[in-house]
Design an enzyme around this catalytic site. Sequence first.
Site, PDB file in Angstrom:
ATOM      1  CG  ASP A   2      -2.123   0.856   1.074  1.00 27.90           C
ATOM      2  OD1 ASP A   2      -2.311   1.398  -0.035  1.00 27.90           O
ATOM      3  OD2 ASP A   2      -2.878   1.001   2.045  1.00 27.90           O
ATOM      4  CG  ASN A  50      -7.469  -2.603  -5.892  1.00 30.35           C
ATOM      5  OD1 ASN A  50      -6.543  -3.392  -5.693  1.00 30.35           O
ATOM      6  ND2 ASN A  50      -7.722  -1.609  -5.058  1.00 30.35           N
TER       7      ASN A  50
HETATM    8  C1  FPP Z   1      -1.901   0.016  -3.394  1.00 28.24           C
HETATM    9  O1  FPP Z   1      -1.413   1.352  -3.381  1.00 28.24           O
HETATM   10  C2  FPP Z   1      -1.384  -0.706  -4.537  1.00 28.24           C
HETATM   11  C3  FPP Z   1      -2.127  -1.292  -5.522  1.00 28.24           C
HETATM   12  C4  FPP Z   1      -3.595  -1.278  -5.541  1.00 28.24           C
HETATM   13  C5  FPP Z   1      -1.510  -1.958  -6.673  1.00 28.24           C
HETATM   14  C6  FPP Z   1      -0.301  -2.795  -6.377  1.00 28.24           C
HETATM   15  C7  FPP Z   1       0.483  -2.906  -7.622  1.00 28.24           C
HETATM   16  C8  FPP Z   1       1.827  -2.836  -7.718  1.00 28.24           C
HETATM   17  C9  FPP Z   1       2.715  -2.738  -6.533  1.00 28.24           C
HETATM   18  C10 FPP Z   1       2.517  -2.836  -9.027  1.00 28.24           C
HETATM   19  C11 FPP Z   1       2.467  -4.057  -9.866  1.00 28.24           C
HETATM   20  C12 FPP Z   1       2.412  -5.363  -9.182  1.00 28.24           C
HETATM   21  C13 FPP Z   1       3.143  -6.473  -9.481  1.00 28.24           C
HETATM   22  C14 FPP Z   1       2.830  -7.745  -8.783  1.00 28.24           C
HETATM   23  C15 FPP Z   1       4.229  -6.460 -10.449  1.00 28.24           C
HETATM   24  P1  FPP Z   1      -2.468   2.538  -3.561  1.00 28.24           P
HETATM   25  O2  FPP Z   1      -2.562   2.861  -4.997  1.00 28.24           O
HETATM   26  O3  FPP Z   1      -3.765   2.155  -2.918  1.00 28.24           O
HETATM   27  O4  FPP Z   1      -1.771   3.688  -2.765  1.00 28.24           O
HETATM   28  P2  FPP Z   1      -2.506   4.887  -1.991  1.00 28.24           P
HETATM   29  O5  FPP Z   1      -3.329   4.265  -0.899  1.00 28.24           O
HETATM   30  O6  FPP Z   1      -1.356   5.701  -1.463  1.00 28.24           O
HETATM   31  O7  FPP Z   1      -3.336   5.638  -2.980  1.00 28.24           O
END
Ligand code: FPP
Length: 227
Positions: A2, A50
């Site tokens: 996250d 998501n």
């Molecule tokens: C949460 O951060 C992250 C995600 C919903 C996506 C996770 C994806 C990756 C780390 C990249 C690709 C993955 C792989 C397996 C190669 P957020 O966007 O919710 O952050 P925020 O809460 O600060 O907005």
Amino acid sequence: MDGNGRWAKKAGKKRFAGHTRGAETVSEIVEEAARKKIKFLTLFAFSTENWNRPKKEVNLLMKLLVSSLKKEFSRLNKNKIKLCSVGDLNSLPNSVKDELMFVIEKTKKNKKMVLTLALNYGAKEEIIEAVKTISNKVKNSIISPEKVDESTIISHLYTRNLPPVDLLIRTSGEERISNFLLWHIAYAELYFTKTLWPDFKKEDFQKALINYKKRERRFGKTSEQII
Ligand code: FPP
């Protein structure tokens, strides 16, 4: 994993830059986990919730998944890592499904570590699907209701091939489970860090492992019983 969005905001960049940097963190942490001889690493890459993000972000995340799989494929093999996935893959774009199936097939004999990507995954949905299948089996007299036990439930989960979780790490300061692996975390140790996922380096991961090692896991017993 996250904090990608907040990392980007702090850096004055678009949200997607955070995901791109987050994918680099994935690569570093996966390699470090294998080096630390961890047998199972499961990453929450895309939740059932998501899909509610702006369409553009969802599309870019799907593209990033495909490009990361293409990029990391040889490294997974070099480190003898087997790729698996949990979640309902049906609603994912074909490009993601195809690349994922390709890498899963090509890494299936690797024995050093199992890397599981939770994609379109939600633990409540997983449990509902298991209950539906078990109910049908009961209805058709394949399973008798008295015989339903923990192993019946486990064997009907997407995560049936995963062991119970030892350590659950959530980055970015949020202290929530967010519908992740609900069954398997029954006795997991929880570790929350304020570090945003794109900034989470192998040293931060090592710190989490050291913290985990210091914990006394009693599983309902007393300290004296587990010495
Ligand atoms: C949460 O951060 C992250 C995600 C919903 C996506 C996770 C994806 C990756 C780390 C990249 C690709 C993955 C792989 C397996 C190669 P957020 O966007 O919710 O952050 P925020 O809460 O600060 O907005």
